[in-house]
Each structure stands twice: as C-alpha cells, then as structure tokens.
Design a protein around this motif. Structure first.
Motif, mmCIF file in Angstrom:
data_model
loop_
_atom_site.group_PDB
_atom_site.id
_atom_site.type_symbol
_atom_site.label_atom_id
_atom_site.label_comp_id
_atom_site.label_asym_id
_atom_site.label_seq_id
_atom_site.Cartn_x
_atom_site.Cartn_y
_atom_site.Cartn_z
ATOM 1 N N LEU A 21 0.829 -1.203 0.000
ATOM 2 C CA LEU A 21 0.000 0.000 0.000
ATOM 3 C C LEU A 21 0.866 1.256 0.000
ATOM 4 O O LEU A 21 0.544 2.241 -0.678
ATOM 5 C CB LEU A 21 -0.946 0.004 1.202
ATOM 6 N N ASP A 22 1.963 1.224 0.732
ATOM 7 C CA ASP A 22 2.880 2.366 0.732
ATOM 8 C C ASP A 22 3.462 2.589 -0.658
ATOM 9 O O ASP A 22 3.568 3.728 -1.127
ATOM 10 C CB ASP A 22 4.017 2.154 1.729
ATOM 11 N N ARG A 23 3.832 1.518 -1.312
ATOM 12 C CA ARG A 23 4.387 1.632 -2.664
ATOM 13 C C ARG A 23 3.336 2.161 -3.643
ATOM 14 O O ARG A 23 3.630 2.992 -4.503
ATOM 15 C CB ARG A 23 4.958 0.295 -3.125
ATOM 16 N N LEU A 24 2.107 1.700 -3.496
ATOM 17 C CA LEU A 24 1.030 2.203 -4.344
ATOM 18 C C LEU A 24 0.789 3.691 -4.093
ATOM 19 O O LEU A 24 0.576 4.460 -5.033
ATOM 20 C CB LEU A 24 -0.254 1.401 -4.126
ATOM 21 N N ASP A 25 0.817 4.093 -2.826
ATOM 22 C CA ASP A 25 0.662 5.516 -2.502
ATOM 23 C C ASP A 25 1.755 6.345 -3.162
ATOM 24 O O ASP A 25 1.487 7.410 -3.731
ATOM 25 C CB ASP A 25 0.673 5.750 -0.988
ATOM 26 N N GLU A 26 2.981 5.873 -3.112
ATOM 27 C CA GLU A 26 4.088 6.595 -3.750
ATOM 28 C C GLU A 26 3.868 6.704 -5.254
ATOM 29 O O GLU A 26 4.118 7.750 -5.856
ATOM 30 C CB GLU A 26 5.425 5.909 -3.452
ATOM 31 N N GLN A 27 3.395 5.639 -5.876
ATOM 32 C CA GLN A 27 3.130 5.665 -7.318
ATOM 33 C C GLN A 27 2.006 6.644 -7.645
ATOM 34 O O GLN A 27 2.086 7.394 -8.628
ATOM 35 C CB GLN A 27 2.787 4.270 -7.824
ATOM 36 N N LEU A 28 0.940 6.628 -6.828
ATOM 37 C CA LEU A 28 -0.181 7.552 -7.055
ATOM 38 C C LEU A 28 0.288 9.002 -6.947
ATOM 39 O O LEU A 28 -0.054 9.842 -7.784
ATOM 40 C CB LEU A 28 -1.299 7.294 -6.047
ATOM 41 N N ILE A 29 1.067 9.294 -5.916
ATOM 42 C CA ILE A 29 1.574 10.653 -5.725
ATOM 43 C C ILE A 29 2.430 11.060 -6.917
ATOM 44 O O ILE A 29 2.280 12.165 -7.449
ATOM 45 C CB ILE A 29 2.357 10.758 -4.400
ATOM 46 N N ALA A 30 3.309 10.178 -7.353
ATOM 47 C CA ALA A 30 4.179 10.487 -8.500
ATOM 48 C C ALA A 30 3.343 10.752 -9.752
ATOM 49 O O ALA A 30 3.625 11.692 -10.507
ATOM 50 C CB ALA A 30 5.170 9.348 -8.734
ATOM 51 N N LEU A 31 2.309 9.963 -9.977
ATOM 52 C CA LEU A 31 1.458 10.160 -11.152
ATOM 53 C C LEU A 31 0.659 11.455 -11.068
ATOM 54 O O LEU A 31 0.505 12.166 -12.072
ATOM 55 C CB LEU A 31 0.519 8.963 -11.337
ATOM 56 N N VAL A 32 0.161 11.778 -9.888
ATOM 57 C CA VAL A 32 -0.589 13.028 -9.723
ATOM 58 C C VAL A 32 0.331 14.221 -9.982
ATOM 59 O O VAL A 32 -0.054 15.175 -10.666
ATOM 60 C CB VAL A 32 -1.236 13.109 -8.321
ATOM 61 N N LEU A 33 1.556 14.164 -9.464
ATOM 62 C CA LEU A 33 2.503 15.254 -9.692
ATOM 63 C C LEU A 33 2.871 15.363 -11.172
ATOM 64 O O LEU A 33 2.969 16.475 -11.712
ATOM 65 C CB LEU A 33 3.750 15.067 -8.840
ATOM 66 N N LEU A 34 3.059 14.234 -11.832
ATOM 67 C CA LEU A 34 3.356 14.243 -13.260
ATOM 68 C C LEU A 34 2.200 14.863 -14.040
ATOM 69 O O LEU A 34 2.396 15.714 -14.914
ATOM 70 C CB LEU A 34 3.639 12.826 -13.761
ATOM 71 N N ALA A 53 -9.467 17.877 -6.590
ATOM 72 C CA ALA A 53 -8.152 18.064 -5.971
ATOM 73 C C ALA A 53 -7.047 18.008 -7.023
ATOM 74 O O ALA A 53 -6.098 18.811 -6.987
ATOM 75 C CB ALA A 53 -7.921 16.996 -4.900
ATOM 76 N N VAL A 54 -7.156 17.094 -7.972
ATOM 77 C CA VAL A 54 -6.161 16.993 -9.044
ATOM 78 C C VAL A 54 -6.168 18.273 -9.876
ATOM 79 O O VAL A 54 -5.101 18.815 -10.210
ATOM 80 C CB VAL A 54 -6.426 15.748 -9.925
ATOM 81 N N LEU A 55 -7.342 18.790 -10.187
ATOM 82 C CA LEU A 55 -7.426 20.031 -10.940
ATOM 83 C C LEU A 55 -6.810 21.187 -10.163
ATOM 84 O O LEU A 55 -6.101 22.021 -10.733
ATOM 85 C CB LEU A 55 -8.887 20.348 -11.307
ATOM 86 N N ALA A 75 -0.027 16.959 -12.953
ATOM 87 C CA ALA A 75 -0.092 18.384 -12.646
ATOM 88 C C ALA A 75 0.947 19.164 -13.455
ATOM 89 O O ALA A 75 0.639 20.229 -14.009
ATOM 90 C CB ALA A 75 0.107 18.609 -11.151
ATOM 91 N N ARG A 76 2.159 18.637 -13.555
ATOM 92 C CA ARG A 76 3.208 19.310 -14.343
ATOM 93 C C ARG A 76 2.811 19.400 -15.813
ATOM 94 O O ARG A 76 2.964 20.436 -16.448
ATOM 95 C CB ARG A 76 4.542 18.575 -14.206
ATOM 96 N N ARG A 77 2.302 18.309 -16.347
ATOM 97 C CA ARG A 77 1.887 18.308 -17.760
ATOM 98 C C ARG A 77 0.740 19.287 -17.995
ATOM 99 O O ARG A 77 0.703 19.995 -18.997
ATOM 100 C CB ARG A 77 1.477 16.901 -18.194
ATOM 101 N N ALA A 78 -0.221 19.315 -17.074
ATOM 102 C CA ALA A 78 -1.356 20.229 -17.216
ATOM 103 C C ALA A 78 -0.878 21.681 -17.152
ATOM 104 O O ALA A 78 -1.338 22.517 -17.945
ATOM 105 C CB ALA A 78 -2.400 19.962 -16.126
ATOM 106 N N ARG A 79 0.044 21.984 -16.227
ATOM 107 C CA ARG A 79 0.563 23.354 -16.142
ATOM 108 C C ARG A 79 1.298 23.728 -17.425
ATOM 109 O O ARG A 79 1.214 24.872 -17.880
ATOM 110 C CB ARG A 79 1.449 23.510 -14.917
#
Length: 90
Positions: A23-36, A82-84, A38-42
C-alpha cells in the motif's frame, strides 16, 4: 475486532517497527502520477495562455470530472477537483 487498550490496540503495540508494504508503494506511485499530471497540465496551460487561449478548456475539465465520478463515485469527484487544483497551483 481487537480490544482497545491504552496506547492502542494490542496488535498495534506488538507490531514492532513500521515496514513499508504494498500500500505504501502504491501511494508513492499515485503521488508520482498526480505530480506528473499536474506538471503536464501546467505546461499545457502555459502554452494555451501564450497562444491567447483560456488556460484550460472547461469541456476538458468537465469530461475529467465525469470520468472520475463515473468510475469512483462521489469520492471520485473530490479526487478530480483536488487533481485540478494541484494542476493550477504550484
């Protein structure tokens, strides 16, 4: 159901040091994807702004909200919002 004792439940006290799990590893992956995302959207927002267009097409945001809501229910709407928000600020 475990019995609660002072200082937490008995299993919690006996667990010892915390070790990351799947679950910790999945959380890290989710956070990384959300940040990615967000960067692409910006980046897209900057490109649109430079072209004189609105930062984000509302139709695209509405489609995203519908998709999250359809797939994840009411909580999906909150996640999409939240993602937006992360995509707009940083």
């Amino acid at each position: 159901m475990s019995e609660t004792v002072e200082g937490g439940s008995a299993p919690d006290r006996l667990a010892g040091p915390y070790e990351p799990d799947e679950l910790d590893r999945l959380d890290e992956q989710l956070i990384a994807l959300v940040l990615l995302r967000a960067r692409r959207a910006r980046g897209r927002q900057s490109d649109r702004r430079a072209s004189g267009l609105p930062m984000s097409p509302l139709a695209r945001e509405n489609a995203m909200l519908r998709q999250y809501t359809e797939r994840l229910g009411r909580e999906g709407t909150a996640i999409a919002l939240a993602v937006l928000a992360l995509s707009r600020h940083r």
